[in-house]
Design an enzyme around this catalytic site. Structure first.
Site, short mmCIF file in Angstrom:
data_model
loop_
_atom_site.label_atom_id
_atom_site.label_comp_id
_atom_site.label_asym_id
_atom_site.label_seq_id
_atom_site.Cartn_x
_atom_site.Cartn_y
_atom_site.Cartn_z
CG HIS A 58 28.25 47.79 33.65
ND1 HIS A 58 29.24 48.28 34.46
CD2 HIS A 58 28.30 46.43 33.75
CE1 HIS A 58 29.89 47.26 35.00
NE2 HIS A 58 29.33 46.14 34.61
CG HIS A 220 32.94 44.49 36.97
ND1 HIS A 220 33.57 44.06 35.83
CD2 HIS A 220 31.61 44.46 36.71
CE1 HIS A 220 32.66 43.77 34.91
NE2 HIS A 220 31.48 44.02 35.41
#
Length: 338
Positions: A58, A220
């Site tokens: 991320h 995700h």
């Protein structure tokens, strides 16, 4: 897919090493745990420590927000996986300056479990650990079940507020309560146009068919609320605005902080196109943008898409958002630049 990868099993360790070398003026590696990144000058005696953690992939979250006036230490997990309880504990230990530690993290099962384990272990060592769980992702649960919502890019604004409050010398309870107020005032929504692929996998983690987009997608690839035909940038921005605005208690005369983040593969110029429309919609509603952040702040490998985050500000939150801070992922000059 062609990628800059050596051994996929080593990518997190290599990422952390490169990050430390690139930003050695701000951060260092924990001497006993290579999955913990620490800001220089930490621990600061008599000041509340700020800790977070989360899975890799991320970037610049989570390690990118370690620095002055932000996060003191971060626990680094594998790709899309929670850091271990041991990593969280080491981050808490190194951030503890004797005034307690606030762990500000996202609402995911692994993070919840491992933070709670670390909290119990730290308590046995005499370290007070308070927690705030981010739950700003509007589409992941209805308003009646907000405690079940995921934490996404709104975590960044929570870290900014919490770090600034700690820098003022506030108590651990005061830091926790202010960070909680920050996330309570924050809403986010994501829209995905294309999937991402873990380096060890031969294909994407999920599917978004060409010519479609997924509204409410998670960082995700968690399923959103609907899959619709791909729309123009203005219509996408309208969707994001409507979802956030309808869940918020915003009204004419309010001030907000807006964060519009790419998910990894979206060109930055397209993010500005989205932001242009979002700010126009806010202006039409009589809501003023106090400060805006546009760029890649919380990504998901090479996912195509964007996340819109809006925090409603009172005087305290506005001052804390504006407070001086410096980290690889976000810096704010108290005079107004960023």
């Amino acid at each position: 897919m062609q990628r800059f990868v050596n051994d996929p099993d080593d990518i997190v360790d290599e990422t952390v090493r490169g990050f430390i070398k690139a930003h050695g003026d701000l951060v260092r590696l924990h001497p006993n745990n290579d999955r913990v990144v620490v800001a220089h000058g930490v621990p600061a005696r008599g000041r509340v420590g700020i800790v977070t953690g989360g899975g890799s992939g991320h970037e610049p979250a989570f390690l990118g927000y370690v620095g002055r006036g932000m996060v003191d230490a971060v626990a680094v997990g594998e790709l899309f996986s929670s850091p271990t309880a041991k990593a969280f504990l080491e981050a808490v230990r190194v951030a503890d300056g004797g005034a307690g530690v606030c762990v500000l993290y996202g609402n995911y099962a692994g993070d919840n479990m491992n933070v709670k384990m670390a909290q119990r272990m730290a308590a046995k060592e005499g370290i007070e650990v308070l927690t705030v769980v981010a739950n700003d992702d509007v589409c992941s649960a209805p308003p009646s079940e907000r405690a079940k919502r995921r934490g996404v890019a709104g975590e960044i604004l929570m870290w900014k507020v919490g770090g600034a409050k700690a820098a003022l010398g506030a108590s651990a309870i005061e830091v926790r309560d202010t960070a909680q107020k920050a996330i309570d005032a924050t809403r986010s929504v994501g829209i995905g146009l294309g999937p991402c692929t873990l380096p060890a996998n031969s294909g994407p983690n999920f599917t978004i068919e060409p010519g479609t987009m997924e509204v409410g997608i998670g960082h995700h690839g968690e399923p959103g609320t609907e899959v619709v035909a791909l729309e123009t940038a203005d219509r996408v921005a309208d969707r994001m605005f409507d979802i956030v605005f309808s869940d918020h208690d915003l009204s004419s005369g309010d001030r907000v902080c807006v964060l519009l983040s790419g998910l990894g593969a979206t060109p930055v110029n397209e993010l500005y196109v989205l932001y242009d429309r979002v700010e126009r919609r806010l202006a039409e509603a009589g809501v003023a943008v106090h400060r805006a952040f546009v760029g890649n702040y919380f990504t998901s490998l090479e996912m195509v898409g964007a996340t819109l985050t809006v925090m409603k500000l009172d005087d305290e939150l506005a001052a804390l958002i504006d407070a001086d801070a410096q980290s690889p992922g976000l810096s704010v000059r108290a005079t107004g630049g960023q």
